[in-house]
Design an enzyme around this catalytic site. Structure first.
Site, PDB file in Angstrom:
ATOM      1  N   PRO A 269       0.872  -1.267  -0.086  1.00  0.00           N
ATOM      2  CA  PRO A 269       0.209   0.201  -0.072  1.00  0.00           C
ATOM      3  C   PRO A 269       0.764   1.200   0.093  1.00  0.00           C
ATOM      4  O   PRO A 269       1.890   1.161   0.712  1.00  0.00           O
ATOM      5  CB  PRO A 269      -0.713  -0.068   1.353  1.00  0.00           C
ATOM      6  CG  PRO A 269       0.067  -0.920   2.187  1.00  0.00           C
ATOM      7  CD  PRO A 269       0.982  -1.727   1.331  1.00  0.00           C
ATOM      8  N   ARG A 271      -0.943   4.978  -1.132  1.00  0.00           N
ATOM      9  CA  ARG A 271      -1.913   5.942  -0.697  1.00  0.00           C
ATOM     10  C   ARG A 271      -2.714   5.691   0.236  1.00  0.00           C
ATOM     11  O   ARG A 271      -2.785   6.680   1.311  1.00  0.00           O
ATOM     12  CB  ARG A 271      -2.904   5.945  -2.020  1.00  0.00           C
ATOM     13  CG  ARG A 271      -3.842   6.937  -1.946  1.00  0.00           C
ATOM     14  CD  ARG A 271      -4.988   6.857  -3.050  1.00  0.00           C
ATOM     15  NE  ARG A 271      -4.323   6.367  -4.417  1.00  0.00           N
ATOM     16  CZ  ARG A 271      -4.011   7.423  -5.392  1.00  0.00           C
ATOM     17  NH1 ARG A 271      -4.265   8.616  -5.119  1.00  0.00           N
ATOM     18  NH2 ARG A 271      -3.551   6.774  -6.487  1.00  0.00           N
ATOM     19  N   ARG A 307      -0.912  16.180  -9.049  1.00  0.00           N
ATOM     20  CA  ARG A 307      -1.999  15.150  -9.500  1.00  0.00           C
ATOM     21  C   ARG A 307      -3.277  15.914 -10.039  1.00  0.00           C
ATOM     22  O   ARG A 307      -3.687  15.422 -11.179  1.00  0.00           O
ATOM     23  CB  ARG A 307      -2.422  14.771  -8.172  1.00  0.00           C
ATOM     24  CG  ARG A 307      -1.602  13.606  -7.388  1.00  0.00           C
ATOM     25  CD  ARG A 307      -2.324  12.991  -6.274  1.00  0.00           C
ATOM     26  NE  ARG A 307      -3.070  11.762  -6.799  1.00  0.00           N
ATOM     27  CZ  ARG A 307      -4.228  11.616  -6.792  1.00  0.00           C
ATOM     28  NH1 ARG A 307      -5.042  12.679  -6.134  1.00  0.00           N
ATOM     29  NH2 ARG A 307      -5.181  10.766  -7.539  1.00  0.00           N
ATOM     30  N   TYR A 311      -3.506  13.791 -13.704  1.00  0.00           N
ATOM     31  CA  TYR A 311      -4.559  12.968 -13.544  1.00  0.00           C
ATOM     32  C   TYR A 311      -6.162  13.744 -13.446  1.00  0.00           C
ATOM     33  O   TYR A 311      -7.132  12.721 -13.614  1.00  0.00           O
ATOM     34  CB  TYR A 311      -4.931  12.141 -12.408  1.00  0.00           C
ATOM     35  CG  TYR A 311      -3.407  11.370 -12.002  1.00  0.00           C
ATOM     36  CD1 TYR A 311      -2.829  10.364 -12.955  1.00  0.00           C
ATOM     37  CD2 TYR A 311      -2.850  11.502 -10.785  1.00  0.00           C
ATOM     38  CE1 TYR A 311      -1.569   9.633 -12.719  1.00  0.00           C
ATOM     39  CE2 TYR A 311      -1.380  10.975 -10.777  1.00  0.00           C
ATOM     40  CZ  TYR A 311      -1.014  10.099 -11.440  1.00  0.00           C
ATOM     41  OH  TYR A 311       0.102   9.450 -11.166  1.00  0.00           O
ATOM     42  N   CYS A 338       2.851  28.746 -16.246  1.00  0.00           N
ATOM     43  CA  CYS A 338       2.331  29.279 -17.362  1.00  0.00           C
ATOM     44  C   CYS A 338       1.852  28.075 -18.140  1.00  0.00           C
ATOM     45  O   CYS A 338       2.383  27.671 -19.404  1.00  0.00           O
ATOM     46  CB  CYS A 338       3.405  29.985 -18.319  1.00  0.00           C
ATOM     47  SG  CYS A 338       4.108  31.222 -17.443  1.00  0.00           S
ATOM     48  N   GLU A 339       0.951  27.658 -17.668  1.00  0.00           N
ATOM     49  CA  GLU A 339       0.086  26.314 -18.333  1.00  0.00           C
ATOM     50  C   GLU A 339      -1.281  26.369 -18.068  1.00  0.00           C
ATOM     51  O   GLU A 339      -1.627  26.531 -16.952  1.00  0.00           O
ATOM     52  CB  GLU A 339       0.824  25.198 -17.735  1.00  0.00           C
ATOM     53  CG  GLU A 339       2.022  24.696 -18.016  1.00  0.00           C
ATOM     54  CD  GLU A 339       2.207  23.958 -19.542  1.00  0.00           C
ATOM     55  OE1 GLU A 339       1.352  23.801 -19.887  1.00  0.00           O
ATOM     56  OE2 GLU A 339       3.375  23.760 -19.763  1.00  0.00           O
TER      57      GLU A 339
HETATM   58  C1  LIG Z   1       2.135   2.029  -7.269  1.00  0.00           C
HETATM   59  C2  LIG Z   1       2.245   0.832  -6.752  1.00  0.00           C
HETATM   60  C3  LIG Z   1       1.561   0.340  -5.669  1.00  0.00           C
HETATM   61  C4  LIG Z   1       1.052   1.382  -4.586  1.00  0.00           C
HETATM   62  O1  LIG Z   1      -0.311   1.774  -5.092  1.00  0.00           O
HETATM   63  P1  LIG Z   1      -1.219   2.659  -4.108  1.00  0.00           P
HETATM   64  O2  LIG Z   1      -2.566   2.815  -4.888  1.00  0.00           O
HETATM   65  O3  LIG Z   1      -0.422   3.717  -3.890  1.00  0.00           O
HETATM   66  O4  LIG Z   1      -1.654   1.980  -2.818  1.00  0.00           O
HETATM   67  C5  LIG Z   1       1.956  -0.816  -5.183  1.00  0.00           C
HETATM   68  N1  LIG Z   1       2.293  -1.962  -6.122  1.00  0.00           N
HETATM   69  C6  LIG Z   1       2.917  -1.443  -7.115  1.00  0.00           C
HETATM   70  C7  LIG Z   1       3.727  -2.698  -8.222  1.00  0.00           C
HETATM   71  C8  LIG Z   1       2.683  -0.321  -7.681  1.00  0.00           C
HETATM   72  O5  LIG Z   1       3.179   0.112  -8.724  1.00  0.00           O
END
Ligand SMILES: *Cc1c(COP(=O)(O)O)cnc(C)c1O
Length: 404
Positions: A269, A271, A307, A311, A338-339
């Site tokens: 994990p 995020r 972000r 995204y 400047c975007e």
């Molecule tokens: C980015 C990534 C994660 C983490 O993803 P989260 O959405 O931040 O939990 C875990 N494993 C791999 C292989 C990733 O590329």
């Protein structure tokens, strides 16, 4: 974060008072929120007793990684730089997994020498390269093989990773072929099946489908895996919809698998551990009024926090002092770069704002500072950690003269 008499507090510290001590913009983390997140994650999967490898790409601040290490977590890294940083934070190599579709020979060499837990390979070519290096070193290397389970996690297209058209992992057929090929190899030990289907996942169903695909593959491969690495991707509440991931359902489906196959589960994990532990404190430079809109021009921009521009993701922006004078005009919160994509948020109603007012852009702990750049030759912002009433600078603002 909470308000007390219209003033925003991060733990016991008044947010506006921090902005008097530290130049804006800066990232501001809460130690106790981080601690709570780690404990909650452990609780959510306590029946599985997994190895939790924090995804270093979501946040690689050395001080943060040291805290994460202190709570017993390992690391998931995707480059030699991240591996070095994780080791520097004191994370034990036997709690480190290395993911990524394009590891170079140098990176593989380094990872083998450091005796990390697993190199999670993502293609047949990569395993062949690992094999060659292992033969040269006369070593048996522990690898994981990343399966592409062809599952649409129904998250943002730009952060989906588990569909056949995505570049990550290998499809079932190739997975089984590789397993057979290295079945009795003296240099490659495929100890782990790994997956990671995407990020910011709030619906448990793709995870349940993923578990079913994994079970199927275990049966077909007849291989004894010591580890199953389920990746990360657990979504968080950015405060804009109230959806929450059902950890219970995800966890019970894993428990069922655990009863049939005695394996150690790994999570990666990012995020869900660090995302909602930080805000970006920023000041208003100008309020630019036009006929229908107010442009709130901030001193933070897409180079500090990418972000929204990258995204199209939305992050709440809240005042550090509430004034209850609601304006009817539309507010566009933008940075000075400047975007046109250098815009954080558009809101219908907001309170009256003026120059020097301090605001907090919320939930920026994951994929925040790690994506910062020097675009427009702006120095990267500082990072500050709050613990109860104490404040610590955990990364200084970049010195502009050094960049120049
Ligand atoms: C980015 C990534 C994660 C983490 O993803 P989260 O959405 O931040 O939990 C875990 N494993 C791999 C292989 C990733 O590329």
């Amino acid at each position: 974060m909470r308000y007390n008499k219209h003033r925003l507090f991060i733990e016991k510290v008044n947010a506006q008072s921090i902005a008097k001590k530290v130049d804006t913009p800066f990232y501001c983390y809460s130690f106790n929120k981080l601690k709570t997140n780690i404990n909650n994650f452990k609780k959510n999967f306590n029946k599985i007793d997994p190895l939790i490898c924090f995804s270093v790409k979501s946040n690689n601040n050395l001080y943060i990684l040291r805290i994460i290490k202190k709570f017993g977590l390992g690391a998931d890294v995707v480059s030699k730089g991240e591996l070095l940083r994780a080791l520097k934070a004191g994370i034990s190599p036997n709690k480190i997994v290395f993911s990524g579709v394009g590891k170079t020979k140098e990176e593989i060499n380094f990872a083998i020498d450091k005796k990390i837990l697993l190199i999670n390979a993502e293609s047949e070519d990569e395993i062949n390269v690992i094999n060659k290096i292992a033969i040269k070193k006369k070593k048996k290397v522990n690898v994981g093989l990343r399966l592409n389970p062809n599952i649409d996690a129904k998250t943002l297209k730009k952060i989906s990773t588990g569909r056949n058209e995505d570049k990550f992992g290998v499809p079932e057929k190739i997975f089984l072929k590789i397993i057979r090929k290295f079945n009795s190899s003296s240099t490659i030990n495929i100890r782990c099946l790994s997956v990671h289907i995407g990020s910011q996942i709030l619906d448990h169903k793709p995870y349940l489908r993923m578990i079913r695909v994994i079970e199927n593959i275990i049966k077909k491969s007849k291989n004894k895996f010591d580890y199953i690495d389920l990746g990360g991707g657990m979504g968080i509440d950015y405060g804009l919809n109230s959806k929450k991931l059902n950890y219970k359902k995800y966890s019970s489906s894993i428990e069922r698998l655990l009863k049939k196959y005695k394996v150690k589960f790994i999570f990666e994990p990012g995020r869900s551990i660090i995302g909602d532990t930080a805000c970006l404190i920023t000041k208003v430079i100008y309020v630019k009024s036009s006929t229908k809109k107010n442009f709130i021009i901030l001193d933070s921009a897409m180079n500090d926090f990418m972000r929204p521009a990258l995204y199209g993701s939305l992050h709440r922006i809240i005042p550090t002092v509430k004034n209850n004078k609601i304006l009817k005009k539309i507010h566009d919160f933008v940075g000075p770069i400047c975007e046109t994509t250098d815009r954080f948020l558009t809101l219908k109603k907001y309170q009256q704002l003026k120059e020097n007012d301090t605001l907090a852009i919320c939930d920026v702990g994951a994929y925040g500072i790690v994506l910062a750049s020097n675009y427009n030759l702006r120095p990267k912002p500082a990072e500050v950690l709050i613990n109860n009433s104490s404040l610590k600078i955990i990364s200084k603002r970049e010195n502009i003269n050094k960049i120049i």
